[in-house]
Motif scaffolding. Structure first.
Motif, mmCIF file in Angstrom:
data_model
loop_
_atom_site.group_PDB
_atom_site.id
_atom_site.type_symbol
_atom_site.label_atom_id
_atom_site.label_comp_id
_atom_site.label_asym_id
_atom_site.label_seq_id
_atom_site.Cartn_x
_atom_site.Cartn_y
_atom_site.Cartn_z
ATOM 1 N N PHE A 279 0.834 -1.213 0.000
ATOM 2 C CA PHE A 279 0.000 0.000 0.000
ATOM 3 C C PHE A 279 0.865 1.259 0.000
ATOM 4 N N ILE A 280 1.935 1.277 0.797
ATOM 5 C CA ILE A 280 2.801 2.458 0.885
ATOM 6 C C ILE A 280 3.525 2.685 -0.438
ATOM 7 N N ARG A 281 4.034 1.605 -1.041
ATOM 8 C CA ARG A 281 4.746 1.751 -2.311
ATOM 9 C C ARG A 281 3.834 2.267 -3.424
ATOM 10 N N GLU A 282 2.577 1.936 -3.361
ATOM 11 C CA GLU A 282 1.638 2.460 -4.358
ATOM 12 C C GLU A 282 1.406 3.959 -4.179
ATOM 13 N N GLN A 283 1.544 4.464 -2.949
ATOM 14 C CA GLN A 283 1.312 5.879 -2.676
ATOM 15 C C GLN A 283 2.534 6.754 -2.954
ATOM 16 N N ILE A 284 3.741 6.202 -2.958
ATOM 17 C CA ILE A 284 4.962 7.006 -3.119
ATOM 18 C C ILE A 284 5.014 7.708 -4.473
ATOM 19 N N GLN A 286 2.631 8.711 -6.406
ATOM 20 C CA GLN A 286 1.618 9.771 -6.422
ATOM 21 C C GLN A 286 2.069 10.963 -5.568
ATOM 22 N N ALA A 287 2.668 10.658 -4.397
ATOM 23 C CA ALA A 287 3.147 11.743 -3.532
ATOM 24 C C ALA A 287 4.288 12.521 -4.189
ATOM 25 N N GLU A 288 5.181 11.787 -4.900
ATOM 26 C CA GLU A 288 6.292 12.465 -5.574
ATOM 27 C C GLU A 288 5.781 13.377 -6.694
ATOM 28 N N ALA A 289 4.800 12.900 -7.449
ATOM 29 C CA ALA A 289 4.236 13.724 -8.534
ATOM 30 C C ALA A 289 3.547 14.960 -7.975
ATOM 31 N N ALA A 290 2.837 14.798 -6.830
ATOM 32 C CA ALA A 290 2.174 15.952 -6.215
ATOM 33 C C ALA A 290 3.188 16.971 -5.733
ATOM 34 N N LEU A 291 4.324 16.494 -5.190
ATOM 35 C CA LEU A 291 5.380 17.399 -4.718
ATOM 36 C C LEU A 291 5.965 18.196 -5.889
ATOM 37 N N ARG A 292 6.262 17.532 -6.986
ATOM 38 C CA ARG A 292 6.841 18.230 -8.141
ATOM 39 C C ARG A 292 5.875 19.278 -8.704
ATOM 40 N N ARG A 333 -4.891 8.186 5.183
ATOM 41 C CA ARG A 333 -4.196 6.933 4.863
ATOM 42 C C ARG A 333 -4.483 5.860 5.910
ATOM 43 N N ARG A 334 -4.506 6.289 7.152
ATOM 44 C CA ARG A 334 -4.830 5.318 8.211
ATOM 45 C C ARG A 334 -6.250 4.790 8.057
ATOM 46 N N GLU A 335 -7.158 5.669 7.658
ATOM 47 C CA GLU A 335 -8.540 5.223 7.450
ATOM 48 C C GLU A 335 -8.629 4.224 6.294
ATOM 49 N N ASP A 336 -7.857 4.491 5.229
ATOM 50 C CA ASP A 336 -7.876 3.556 4.098
ATOM 51 C C ASP A 336 -7.369 2.174 4.520
ATOM 52 N N ALA A 337 -6.340 2.164 5.355
ATOM 53 C CA ALA A 337 -5.796 0.872 5.807
ATOM 54 C C ALA A 337 -6.745 0.162 6.768
ATOM 55 N N LEU A 338 -7.343 0.931 7.687
ATOM 56 C CA LEU A 338 -8.251 0.311 8.662
ATOM 57 C C LEU A 338 -9.536 -0.184 8.011
ATOM 58 N N SER A 339 -9.956 0.492 6.952
ATOM 59 C CA SER A 339 -11.201 0.077 6.298
ATOM 60 C C SER A 339 -11.098 -1.308 5.679
ATOM 61 N N GLN A 340 -9.868 -1.800 5.445
ATOM 62 C CA GLN A 340 -9.687 -3.134 4.891
ATOM 63 C C GLN A 340 -9.838 -4.222 5.946
ATOM 64 N N LEU A 393 4.514 14.683 3.128
ATOM 65 C CA LEU A 393 3.872 13.413 2.797
ATOM 66 C C LEU A 393 4.843 12.480 2.085
ATOM 67 N N TYR A 394 5.603 13.017 1.146
ATOM 68 C CA TYR A 394 6.538 12.186 0.396
ATOM 69 C C TYR A 394 7.618 11.616 1.313
ATOM 70 N N THR A 395 8.153 12.459 2.196
ATOM 71 C CA THR A 395 9.202 12.008 3.128
ATOM 72 C C THR A 395 8.667 10.956 4.107
ATOM 73 N N GLU A 396 7.445 11.163 4.587
ATOM 74 C CA GLU A 396 6.843 10.207 5.528
ATOM 75 C C GLU A 396 6.639 8.842 4.881
ATOM 76 N N LEU A 397 6.217 8.835 3.637
ATOM 77 C CA LEU A 397 6.001 7.557 2.946
ATOM 78 C C LEU A 397 7.310 6.817 2.738
ATOM 79 N N LEU A 398 8.359 7.538 2.386
ATOM 80 C CA LEU A 398 9.655 6.887 2.216
ATOM 81 C C LEU A 398 10.149 6.288 3.527
ATOM 82 N N THR A 399 9.990 7.060 4.596
ATOM 83 C CA THR A 399 10.429 6.566 5.915
ATOM 84 C C THR A 399 9.647 5.323 6.332
#
Length: 723
Positions: A279-284, A286-292, A333-340, A393-399
């Protein structure tokens, strides 16, 4: 005539104890048989061993001190004991154990019928010469290295017969015989069959049954041997046990089950980390594109406006908005994970929704403050906020991606084996002492039941008081004498107890009877006495003979007449000829009584045998010659004893009783039923006669009140004597 008293419904404990004591030998015999049966069952039952192990269900924890957000993301809840027990017994776990140990292979020796297990366990002397060579003996086994059976042969039996020097013959389900050797693969490539015997420890001629069972059957068999329970309540400690006839096999099977269970637990724990990492790798990206995109927009605006300065207050407002939006994105993001994993009603999910509501309200207030700024500052604030938010957001996802990868690599599962599989030296079944005690107890219960059952089924009179309750006085009780027991003598001369053993206790009873009859017949019409019984083998001929002897020994002139013209055998007591003329000839008018009267073995005793068996004994007894014969005896003898047939078999005793002065009934201890006494009395009463009394014969004190029964069957009928 009085009727027999009704039986009491009360249990006489004293009589019950006496009954059991008298039947102690039967009880002891049943106890010995029960003990022997239990010993046989113990020796003929293969021992069952039990392997056990302890498993601890641990709480899932994060050893890397991850952020609370990530910990919340990775937690899956503590497994409940009931759930883990069912997982441990599932096909997923047991199937892996079956595959690891090849538990779908079955090798069983041929066992002898009934005693096969005992023969296979113990070295019994001389057993080789009694049983065929194919049956198993101690220490014999076949070990397989490989077995692949085609689908049609699954669950089918194959017979392996041991040969010489490591060879064997395999009989397949389709009746083909294949020659094989230990260590060499025996295969049929056309059908996909392969068999390799790794070891063969048995002499030539032994037979074994080999088969490959289906996986479902193997799993069901292992599940039937496996028990899992929780020690204590909510302790999180599971105790697993595997039972079977092989100690080492049980340990291996339990170890395989626990290894499969622990492996699936680790896999299940790592699967949660894999899902989160994906899930995190799928979001990275998108976060990088939003940052740019946010950086490009900010740079373009600054180039357009050339230079824009932000006050300290505006910068603080920008930081607060950026932080609030970053926290809101994290909550999303936490809500998306918990909803599963959870529904909206779950407490964790509800707390997250409440926190998001508060954060959105705060963000709206901050955005209101931003809206009050001048247009240029407001635009630069919004663009800077977007860049900062995207960067965070981008840094948090990488971490978090790096942290989850470390967590997945360090996953150890939530199951810990505390005690590995082990088994005790002693089998859990059969328990020798318990089995022997149970056999002894069942034998005692069976013996008591046998004694009480025989006592309940007993129909014979046990005490003289039972005769007296029928309205008959008992003149004497004749004890049983082993020397006088002629039940097994069908031929030859019968002994006269009063002559052979005059000191016997029974002879003394005859003397007492002689005295009782002397006074009891004072008012009789004539000194003649009819002796009868209700059924054959009551001892009336024995009583008549010995009573005649003791009466003659007392100085009386005694005449003993055998009036049983059907099956009389008084001639055997006096060593006479079977066709010796007697009563039949006198009643027929062919001979006179004076000519046929024979002297007995004692002075003063004379005997008149029954004569040849006539075809019409009852008709002969109804002739006037009977009364003439008895009148002559009354005039010439002090006492005349008439041995008559049984009263319930024929009518002869009633006819004889009309012509004699008295009639007594011989009652056999433990053989004559009270109902037969009553029926005999009614038989005489219907003819206007009555029984003068009874003699209790064959009384055995050892049987009195004990669990002894007596059965008999008879047909008292006419026998034509050969001329």
């Amino acid at each position: 005539m009085s009727r027999s008293e009704p039986d009491s419904d009360e249990i006489n404990l004293g009589q019950l104890l006496v009954t059991l004591w008298k039947g102690k030998f039967w009880i002891a015999l049943c106890m010995v048989l029960g003990l022997g049966g239990a010993l046989f069952a113990y020796m003929n039952t293969p021992p069952t061993y039990q392997a056990d192990a302890l498993v601890q269900l641990e709480e899932k924890s994060n050893a890397l001190s991850l952020p609370s957000s990530l910990t919340s993301l990775m937690e899956g809840g503590d497994p409940r004991s009931v759930t883990e027990i069912e997982i441990l017994r599932s096909r997923l776990v047991l199937g892996q154990a079956v595959a690891a140990l090849n538990l779908d292979w079955r090798v069983e020796p041929d066992l002898a019928p009934v005693i096969g297990t005992m023969v296979a366990r113990y070295q019994l002397p001389g057993i080789d010469g009694l049983l065929p060579q194919r049956f198993a003996r101690p220490g014999e086994a076949v070990t397989l290295a490989q077995l692949i059976a085609p689908p049609l042969w699954v669950n089918q039996q194959m017979r392996l017969t041991v040969g010489e020097a490591g060879s064997f013959v395999l009989t397949t389900p389709d009746e083909r015989e294949l020659q094989g050797r230990v260590g060499e693969a025996l295969s049929l490539p056309d059908i996909g069959f392969t068999l390799t015997v790794a070891a063969l420890s048995a002499p030539a001629g032994r037979a074994f049954t080999i088969r490959q069972i289906s996986e479902t059957m193997a799993i069901s068999s292992l599940r039937g041997r496996l028990t899992v329970s929780e020690r204590g309540r909510a302790s999180g400690i599971l105790e697993a046990q595997v039972t079977g006839t092989g100690r080492a096999d049980n340990v291996r099977a339990l170890d395989a089950v626990l290894a499969a269970y622990q492996g699936q637990n680790i896999t299940r724990s790592a699967a949660q980390a894999d899902g989160s990492l994906q899930f995190i790798r799928e979001q990275i990206p998108q976060a990088e594109a939003a940052l740019r995109e946010a950086e490009r927009a900010l740079n373009a605006f600054r180039q357009q406006q050339v230079s824009v300065d932000l006050s300290m207050e505006t910068q603080a407002l920008l930081g607060a908005v950026t932080l609030a939006e970053a926290e809101l994105a994290e909550l999303q993001r936490r809500e998306d994970a918990l909803s599963q994993r959870y529904t909206a009603a779950h407490p964790t999910y509800r707390l997250l929704l409440e926190e998001r509501g508060r954060l959105q309200a705060r963000l709206e207030a901050l955005r209101g403050q931003v809206g009050a700024l001048p247009e240029t500052q407001r635009q630069i604030v919004n663009l800077s906020r977007d860049v900062d938010l995207a960067q965070r957001l981008y840094t948090e996802l990488l971490t978090r991606a790096q942290q989850v990868e470390v967590l997945r690599a360090s996953t150890v599962g939530s199951v810990r084996i505390i005690d590995p599989a082990a088994t005790a030296a002693m089998p859990v079944a059969p328990r020798r002492n318990l089995l022997l005690a149970l056999g002894l107890m069942l034998g005692a219960m069976g013996g008591i039941g046998l004694v009480l059952g025989r006592n309940w089924l007993r129909k014979g009179v046990q005490d003289a008081s039972e005769i007296e309750r029928q309205g008959l006085p008992v003149f004497a009780t004749i004890n049983y004498s082993r020397a006088a027991d002629t039940s097994g003598r069908r031929k030859g001369v019968l002994p006269v107890l009063a002559l052979d053993q005059p000191d016997d206790l029974a002879v003394e009873a005859f003397r007492s009877l002689r005295t009782s009859l002397h006074f009891g017949m004072l008012d009789a019409a004539s000194p003649t006495l009819t002796i009868t019984s209700a059924h054959p083998k009551a001892g009336k001929s024995f009583l008549a003979t010995n009573l005649a002897v003791v009466a003659a020994q007392a100085g009386q002139r005694v005449c003993l007449i055998d009036a049983d013209m059907r099956r009389g055998h008084l001639w055997r007591y006096f060593n006479l000829q079977r066709n010796q003329p007697g009563v039949a000839e006198v009643l027929a008018g062919d001979r006179t009584i004076e000519d046929l009267m024979l002297p007995g073995p004692v002075a003063g005793l004379f005997v008149l045998p029954s004569g040849r068996y006539p075809p019409n004994p009852s008709e002969l007894l109804m002739r006037v010659q009977l009364r003439q014969m008895l009148d002559w005896c009354a005039e010439n003898f002090d006492l005349t004893l008439v041995d008559a047939p049984p009263a319930l078999a024929v009518t002869d005793p009633v006819i004889l009783s009309r012509s004699t002065g008295a009639t007594i009934l011989v009652v056999r201890h433990d053989a004559t039923a009270p109902g037969e006494i009553e029926a005999s009395s009614k038989t005489f009463g219907a003819a206007g006669l009555r029984l003068s009394g009874a003699v209790f014969n064959g009384f055995d004190p050892r049987k009195a009140g004990g669990g002894y029964g007596y059965g008999y069957g008879y047909r008292y009928e006419y026998k034509q004597r050969k001329s």
